[in-house]
Design an enzyme around this catalytic site. Structure first.
Site, PDB file in Angstrom:
ATOM      1  N   LEU A 125       0.888  -1.061  -0.073  1.00 35.25           N
ATOM      2  CA  LEU A 125      -0.228   0.090   0.057  1.00 35.25           C
ATOM      3  C   LEU A 125       0.840   1.153  -0.030  1.00 35.25           C
ATOM      4  O   LEU A 125       1.673   1.404   0.901  1.00 35.25           O
ATOM      5  CB  LEU A 125      -0.890  -0.016   1.102  1.00 35.25           C
ATOM      6  CG  LEU A 125      -1.484   1.289   1.632  1.00 35.25           C
ATOM      7  CD1 LEU A 125      -2.710   1.407   0.414  1.00 35.25           C
ATOM      8  CD2 LEU A 125      -2.454   1.181   2.901  1.00 35.25           C
ATOM      9  N   HIS A 229       5.633   2.516  12.485  1.00 36.75           N
ATOM     10  CA  HIS A 229       6.225   3.738  12.359  1.00 36.75           C
ATOM     11  C   HIS A 229       4.919   5.235  12.286  1.00 36.75           C
ATOM     12  O   HIS A 229       4.061   4.753  11.888  1.00 36.75           O
ATOM     13  CB  HIS A 229       6.649   3.700  10.892  1.00 36.75           C
ATOM     14  CG  HIS A 229       7.611   4.913  10.390  1.00 36.75           C
ATOM     15  ND1 HIS A 229       7.119   6.091   9.983  1.00 36.75           N
ATOM     16  CD2 HIS A 229       8.967   4.941  10.285  1.00 36.75           C
ATOM     17  CE1 HIS A 229       8.202   6.923   9.521  1.00 36.75           C
ATOM     18  NE2 HIS A 229       9.257   6.463   9.989  1.00 36.75           N
TER      19      HIS A 229
END
Length: 357
Positions: A125, A229
């Site tokens: 993605l 993240h």
């Protein structure tokens, strides 16, 4: 108009340009023309039905139809780990006890695991920075659930998504520095690049087979186990909103979490509906709910977002929308509300190494 469709060989140049914007951590979209061409060809062959299950993978693109440009990608791997081992760490516990000293100490551990072998994977993605507005990210991420619902017979019982773990702008991962560096003798970015290119044999050759005691890791490494993240936090929220959850499995390189769930229990799979196409021009109000809609044409799959009423039964397509979806009045349309309830989750930016192997 923003359109989702299967990748085509002619998309290579746009996808190569996208790959140069991903940065470290999205290992499944390397800036390598030969590898990306092979990935596109594999996706085309999957739709054509010429590959074995172990090799099948679908690559979708988000196209700006006005610019005739691919601005995002997302993918589904049909069944991971069938042609080569699929590795991650499973968090567990070993108990150290001494009755004579009256000591009972549970010790957190990491076990090398192949538990997700055969699962379907949501992967690759990525959305161009210039298009991270509106609901483009939601469209790109969630279209895969609609495809799973429409063509359920091609996929496994469970689905997973590996999320990008914590690393800094220079590619340093606290978990890698405390674990992987000692066994692999290379930098985190290089190990991540190799796996993204499909070179995974070194993992089996070099990774320790015994449990790792997390208490022996650095404080910084322990702190990032199961964390994502910052740029990946929105993507995690989207997937969790659709029914995936963290079950204690993490990536062996950066300790990013793996989300998983039963495909048949995912929100968009359970709630999507088939209905006949109705053609009518419709106004787009700011408060109107959004629906993700797609045709039921396997090899000519198309999807986009439209506005609608409070229930899917009131959905209509404009002539332009019907044309781009390849639909006529009375054809079947699959639709699902973009958001669970009325809670508009933030647009996702990128998952982790949704593998292009």
């Amino acid at each position: 108009m923003m359109l989702i469709r299967p990748v085509r060989p002619g998309d290579l140049a746009d996808i190569l340009q996208l790959s140069g914007k991903t940065g470290i951590g999205l290992t499944s979209l390397p800036k390598d023309e030969v590898h990306l061409r092979a990935r596109i060809e594999r996706s085309v062959a999957t739709w054509e039905g010429s590959l074995e299950k172990a090799d099948q993978g679908y690559l979708f693109v988000l196209e700006d139809t006005e610019q005739q440009k691919v601005v995002g990608v997302s993918a589904i791997e049909v069944a991971v780990g069938l042609s080569e081992p699929w590795y991650n760490f499973r968090l567990g516990t070993l108990v150290h006890a001494s009755k004579s000293l009256n000591i009972y100490k549970p010790v957190p551990t990491l076990f090398l695991s192949n538990d997700h072998t055969g699962y379907t994977e949501l992967c690759t993605l990525f959305l161009d920075n210039d298009y991270r507005n509106g609901k483009n990210g939601q469209l790109l991420a969630k279209v895969r659930f609609l495809f799973l619902a429409a063509f359920r017979q091609y996929f496994s019982r469970k689905v997973i998504a590996e999320m990008r773990g914590v690393s800094d702008d220079t590619g340093h991962s606290p978990f890698w520095d405390s674990v992987g560096r000692h066994f692999f003798g290379m930098e985190f970015a290089e190990a991540d690049r190799l796996t993204g290119m499909g070179q995974k044999s070194f993992i089996a050759e070099l990774m320790p087979k015994h449990p790792l005691y997390t208490e022996l890791l650095s404080h910084d490494a322990r702190a990032v186990i199961g964390e994502v993240h910052p740029q990946t936090a929105p993507a995690r929220a989207v997937l969790e909103g659709e029914g995936l959850s963290y079950q204690g499995y993490v990536d062996i390189f950066d300790a990013g979490p793996t989300l998983e769930g039963e495909i048949d229990q995912l929100r968009a799979v359970k709630e999507s509906r088939l209905m006949p196409v109705r053609l009518a021009e419709h106004s787009e109000g700011a408060d109107e709910p959004l629906y993700l809609v797609a045709n039921e044409q396997y090899q000519n799959f198309r999807a986009l977002l439209i506005t609608g009423g409070e229930t899917p039964e009131s959905l209509t397509l404009s002539a332009a929308e019907a044309e781009i979806l390849g639909l006529r009045e009375g054809d079947n349309l699959r639709a699902v509300a973009l958001f669970p309830g009325k809670d508009p989750n933030p647009a996702p930016q990128s998952l982790k190494k949704e593998t292009l192997a």
